[in-house]
Enzyme design. Structure first.
Site, PDB file in Angstrom:
ATOM      1  N   HIS A 222      45.229 -28.497  66.310  1.00  0.00           N
ATOM      2  CA  HIS A 222      46.528 -28.615  67.241  1.00  0.00           C
ATOM      3  C   HIS A 222      45.626 -28.983  68.603  1.00  0.00           C
ATOM      4  CE1 HIS A 222      50.082 -27.403  69.389  1.00  0.00           C
ATOM      5  NE2 HIS A 222      50.561 -28.397  68.539  1.00  0.00           N
ATOM      6  N   LYS A 224      43.884 -31.157  71.667  1.00  0.00           N
ATOM      7  CA  LYS A 224      43.943 -32.157  72.237  1.00  0.00           C
ATOM      8  C   LYS A 224      42.559 -32.265  73.299  1.00  0.00           C
ATOM      9  CE  LYS A 224      48.627 -30.703  71.605  1.00  0.00           C
ATOM     10  NZ  LYS A 224      48.585 -30.935  70.345  1.00  0.00           N
ATOM     11  N   ASP A 229      31.770 -39.945  78.690  1.00  0.00           N
ATOM     12  CA  ASP A 229      30.420 -39.892  79.080  1.00  0.00           C
ATOM     13  C   ASP A 229      30.122 -38.373  79.405  1.00  0.00           C
ATOM     14  OD1 ASP A 229      30.348 -42.845  78.865  1.00  0.00           O
ATOM     15  OD2 ASP A 229      30.772 -43.030  80.910  1.00  0.00           O
ATOM     16  N   HIS A 403      57.655 -29.914  76.456  1.00  0.00           N
ATOM     17  CA  HIS A 403      56.454 -29.372  75.514  1.00  0.00           C
ATOM     18  C   HIS A 403      55.309 -28.808  76.025  1.00  0.00           C
ATOM     19  CE1 HIS A 403      53.189 -31.005  72.366  1.00  0.00           C
ATOM     20  NE2 HIS A 403      54.248 -30.460  71.840  1.00  0.00           N
ATOM     21  N   LYS A 405      52.785 -26.160  77.697  1.00  0.00           N
ATOM     22  CA  LYS A 405      52.177 -24.835  77.453  1.00  0.00           C
ATOM     23  C   LYS A 405      51.358 -24.281  78.455  1.00  0.00           C
ATOM     24  CE  LYS A 405      51.756 -27.705  73.293  1.00  0.00           C
ATOM     25  NZ  LYS A 405      53.018 -27.595  72.794  1.00  0.00           N
ATOM     26  N   ASP A 410      50.875 -14.715  89.471  1.00  0.00           N
ATOM     27  CA  ASP A 410      50.726 -14.463  90.967  1.00  0.00           C
ATOM     28  C   ASP A 410      50.079 -15.580  91.652  1.00  0.00           C
ATOM     29  OD1 ASP A 410      51.816 -11.874  90.103  1.00  0.00           O
ATOM     30  OD2 ASP A 410      49.741 -10.781  89.979  1.00  0.00           O
TER      31      ASP A 410
END
EC number: 2.7.8.-
Length: 485
Positions: A222, A224, A229, A403, A405, A410
């Site tokens: 899952h 990404k 470089d 979508h 996450k 604080d």
């Protein structure tokens, strides 16, 4: 001779139940998942065992890889060289790090996640601007392009990026792509053949060439990750596909959060990619006895963000990102704002959220107001209802599909990555998050949250109580399967 069908039925039920107990208890797992699978296996004979064969079995030990010391040693060496080059002068973010030294130490001990200093980090919440910048960076690549996505679709944006990767591979740039065969369902291996013909390397994670015949469906990549470089990195919630640019009518506007990182923080993304690549493609591995400097180049970036790149997955029992989430929740004194498409916490996270709220922390959680997976969404609604009753503000995002996450504490610390607030991200999926120690970025994420509130509905306990009995039944039923969703 009369056939006693009732006796035969009793025998079948007994055998099914016995096999269910043997099947579930022969593998070590938490009690919630154990009982959830027992329910499936006992009450859905045959079909339940088929489901277990595909998504219930744990990852075989021979498939679980360990962190290679050579990669870590090379990474540590480059990090120290980078720190020496940019200096150790004090940053405002260092004050936050001192306050949360336990969080930093947690990730160092559990995931060998070094504290990277002085990065430049930009937040993207729109797919069009994100991919525009990502494509610019890929176009400018000189030595290597490493890409790892749960979803790489054969659609307009997928083909645009593929064509660009082909062009870069033909020019001599090293191109490597890891994709998840289940998350990229509908994208066949033939889609990547032109890139491989141009000299690029492409593999499905853990050499899973057929999603339909894969008996490890529960263990998905899952993550990404994009590294260009060894200097520029991307991590967050966006995948490669038209729906992530708001081009799918089903979801409409796609609201996500992604990061572009420049600095030694990219080293953590690069190291994770190398480890994932070498367990995926054993025919064209990246040497780990000596990692080429091009993968970890020294730069003179002087940004303001300290961060740690943390990964977790079924290759470890530590659940590093979940532990990080819990520690962030425990750290909160005034505000704890969370965005997640799925809200299916285990008992430890659920209790931590309730304790924070009851201790006077302003806890807010934003989830979508539409499902992409029915059972998962109903289970999400169930936990949202419980948490609302404990004084936590639950928002249903209404401007498309949420979508993102993210977790912000604080106005000081934040997390952005691929891991949802659910069982799957904690235990079953291979995930990666950036934990950010930067008050400016944390405040920016809070501002984004407040702007999203204007497109959201606050779900009070009274609104949840007014939901139909049938909807509540679906929520309660889905919750029983939450440990295995």
């Amino acid at each position: 001779m009369t056939i006693n069908w009732y006796l035969i039925f009793e025998i079948i039920v007994f055998i099914n139940a016995a096999l269910a107990f043997i099947t579930v208890f022969r593998e070590k797992r938490d009690i919630a998942a154990t009982w959830a699978w027992l329910i499936v296996l006992v009450f859905v004979p045959v079909v339940g065992f088929l489901a277990y064969a595909f998504i219930g079995r744990k990852l075989p030990r021979r498939q679980i890889y360990r962190v290679k010391n050579q990669v870590r040693m090379q990474l540590d060496k480059r990090v120290m060289q980078q720190r020496t080059q940019i200096g150790f002068d004090h940053l405002p973010a260092d004050d936050v790090t001192e306050e949360t030294s336990s969080l930093v130490s947690l990730f160092v001990r559990t995931d060998h996640a070094f504290l990277s200093r002085k990065n430049r980090v930009k937040i993207f919440i729109d797919g069009n601007s994100l991919f525009h910048r990502m494509i610019q960076d890929i176009e400018a690549a000189q030595s290597s392009i490493h890409i790892e996505f749960y979803t790489f679709y054969n659609d307009k944006i997928g083909n645009e990026i593929l064509d660009l990767l082909i062009k870069k591979a033909q020019s001599g740039v090293e191109v490597r792509v890891i994709y998840d065969s289940w998350g990229s369902m509908g994208t066949w291996r033939s889609f990547f053949k032109p890139l491989m013909a141009a000299g690029g390397h492409v593999e499905p994670f853990l050499a899973t060439h057929s999603a339909l015949l894969d008996f490890r469906l529960n263990f998905r990549d899952h993550r990404k990750i994009v590294v260009v470089d060894g200097k520029i990195g991307y991590v967050g919630g966006f995948n490669i596909g038209d729906q992530y640019l708001g081009r799918k009518e089903k979801f409409g506007n796609w609201r996500d959060t992604h990061l572009r990182i420049v600095g030694s923080g990219v080293f953590g993304l690069q190291a994770r990619f190398i480890l994932d690549w070498n367990v995926t493609d054993k025919h064209h591995p990246i040497p780990t006895d000596y990692v080429e400097p091009k993968y970890f180049p020294l730069t003179k970036i002087k940004g303001e963000t300290n961060l740690q790149i943390v990964s977790s997955g079924p290759d470890s029992d530590l659940q590093q990102i979940k532990m990080g989430y819990i520690r962030l929740i425990q750290t909160a004194q005034k505000r704890l704002w969370i965005q997640s498409p799925y809200l299916i916490p285990d008992d430890s996270v659920f209790d931590a959220l309730r304790i924070a709220s009851m201790a006077g922390v302003d806890v807010r959680i934003m989830i979508p107001n539409m499902p992409d997976h029915p059972f998962v969404y109903r289970a999400t609604q169930y936990y949202a209802r419980l948490l609302a009753n404990d004084g936590i503000k639950i928002y249903f995002y209404g401007n498309g599909f949420l979508h993102a996450k993210t977790m912000v504490v604080d106005s000081k610390i934040a997390s952005v990555g691929s891991a949802n607030l659910d069982y799957r991200s904690f235990k079953l999926n291979f995930e990666i998050n950036a934990f950010l120690y930067d008050a400016k970025l944390a405040k920016e994420l809070e501002d984004i949250f407040e702007n999203d509130v204007t497109s959201s509905e606050l779900m009070t306990p009274e609104k949840f109580a007014a939901q139909s009995l049938y909807l509540k039944f679906k929520q309660d039923a889905s919750r029983l399967l939450s440990p295995i969703l």
